[in-house]
Write a protein that holds these residues in place. Structure first.
Motif, mmCIF file in Angstrom:
data_model
loop_
_atom_site.group_PDB
_atom_site.id
_atom_site.type_symbol
_atom_site.label_atom_id
_atom_site.label_comp_id
_atom_site.label_asym_id
_atom_site.label_seq_id
_atom_site.Cartn_x
_atom_site.Cartn_y
_atom_site.Cartn_z
ATOM 1 N N ASP A 109 0.827 -1.203 0.000
ATOM 2 C CA ASP A 109 0.000 0.000 0.000
ATOM 3 C C ASP A 109 0.868 1.262 0.000
ATOM 4 N N ALA A 110 0.345 2.313 -0.616
ATOM 5 C CA ALA A 110 0.994 3.623 -0.580
ATOM 6 C C ALA A 110 -0.104 4.669 -0.410
ATOM 7 N N GLU A 111 -0.511 4.891 0.822
ATOM 8 C CA GLU A 111 -1.603 5.824 1.102
ATOM 9 C C GLU A 111 -1.187 7.258 0.779
ATOM 10 N N VAL A 112 -2.097 8.013 0.172
ATOM 11 C CA VAL A 112 -1.819 9.413 -0.114
ATOM 12 C C VAL A 112 -2.058 10.237 1.151
ATOM 13 N N LEU A 113 -1.040 10.970 1.566
ATOM 14 C CA LEU A 113 -1.094 11.752 2.797
ATOM 15 C C LEU A 113 -1.139 13.242 2.483
ATOM 16 N N THR A 114 -1.981 13.925 3.214
ATOM 17 C CA THR A 114 -2.092 15.387 3.139
ATOM 18 C C THR A 114 -2.036 15.925 4.565
ATOM 19 N N GLY A 115 -2.170 17.225 4.699
ATOM 20 C CA GLY A 115 -2.172 17.815 6.033
ATOM 21 C C GLY A 115 -3.277 17.283 6.919
ATOM 22 N N GLU A 116 -4.341 16.739 6.310
ATOM 23 C CA GLU A 116 -5.476 16.260 7.088
ATOM 24 C C GLU A 116 -5.250 14.893 7.722
ATOM 25 N N ASN A 117 -4.434 14.043 7.106
ATOM 26 C CA ASN A 117 -4.305 12.677 7.628
ATOM 27 C C ASN A 117 -2.884 12.246 7.947
#
Length: 318
Positions: free
Chosen positions: A300-308
């Motif tokens: 898996d390669a989850e997309v990360l932003t400031g929210e998560n």
């Protein structure tokens, strides 16, 4: 859950840990236990000079310990040194190894596979695919990561405007597939256009001169994709508060911190530690099987932003 290996951001600590990694793993051996014969894996990385590759080596060391393997590490000085990497592979194949795990500088130049076959050494590609029939791959779906980052960019830009791509060495499928995923999503689902594509920046900084030139030639660019985290961090530092979105693929601590601060808009989280660990698990589980029938192991390669990003970091440290 696999514990992700954290590395301090301080430069002094970084170089101390790099030296330890080179001495104990990235540039040496994880030795056999006395009195026990172990399955020996030769490991070839792309380089030894970044937090990402330190993390990969750390994951492999932990996996070797957990699954009863011995590991011999070799690493060229840079991610573009194909000639040196091939020499290192040849040298490893002269040693007593049972399997060979390679993250190739060139996915296409696979002349060493014949030599490995003659010596009955099983070959595995990790982090980056080896483009040859029957060679299994352990790593993320890089094209999917590119598409998902493009979707975030499209949301930020309202599906319009222009973006740029700063890619790594396109001889490596990881960088090529990330770029292709971005291009395909933009073409199929948005009214955005790609203003420029610059390549050759795998784990390398692009100069301020080059960024200045690109932005001068393309003043309407609203976002930049960089296929390497090191490159993305350099770009974001140069851009400052320009309002241009910067996205990448990575999971090293300074990149995660940059997402949390808002310096990077998003990243697809590729854990070097997990890739290293799962490569060792894969080899241990398949040591007695014919490599020609083995399936890829996609992580898996989850997309990360400031929210998560904070929640993801907490979960991976549990």
């Amino acid at each position: 859950m696999i514990r992700r290996n954290k590395v301090s951001k301080g430069p002094g600590i970084f170089f101390i840990l790099l030296s330890v990694c080179m001495a104990a793993g990235c540039a040496g051996d994880v030795h056999k236990e006395e009195g026990k014969e172990r399955y020996t894996v030769g490991v070839v990385t792309k380089s030894k000079s970044s937090e990402y590759w330190m993390s990969v080596c750390s994951g492999m060391e932990k996996g070797a310990e957990d699954f009863g393997l011995s590991v011999k590490f070799v690493s060229p000085d840079s991610e573009s040194n194909d000639k040196m990497q091939k020499k290192m592979i040849h040298d490893l194949l002269q040693q007593d190894i049972d399997a060979l795990a390679v993250s190739p500088v060139s996915s296409y130049d696979t002349e060493y596979l014949k030599e490995a076959e003659e010596k009955h050494v099983k070959v595995i590609g990790y982090d980056t695919k080896i483009l040859a029939e029957g060679i299994p791959y352990i790593g993320i779906d890089n094209e999917k990561a590119g598409r998902e980052l493009a979707a975030v960019m499209a949301e930020k830009l309202g599906g319009r405007g222009s973006v740029g791509i700063v890619a790594g060495d396109l001889r490596q499928t990881a960088h090529y597939e990330r770029m292709e995923g971005i291009k395909k999503y933009i073409k199929e689902y948005t009214d955005m256009e790609i203003a420029f594509i610059e390549s050759g920046y795998g784990n390398l900084l692009i100069s301020e001169t080059e960024i200045s030139r690109l932005l001068s030639e393309h003043p309407d660019v609203g976002g930049i994709f960089a296929s390497s985290g090191v490159t993305a961090l350099g770009i974001s530092q140069y851009l400052g508060d320009s309002g241009i979105y910067v996205m990448t693929v990575d999971a090293q601590q300074d990149a995660l911190d940059a997402v949390e601060r808002g310096d990077l808009t998003a990243l697809a989280a590729q854990s070097g530690f997990e890739i290293g660990y799962e490569t060792m698990r894969f080899i241990a589980e398949n040591r007695d099987k014919d490599s020609g029938v083995l399936e890829d192991r996609i992580l898996d390669a989850e997309v990360l932003t400031g929210e998560n990003v904070s929640k993801w970091s907490e979960q991976t440290d549990e």
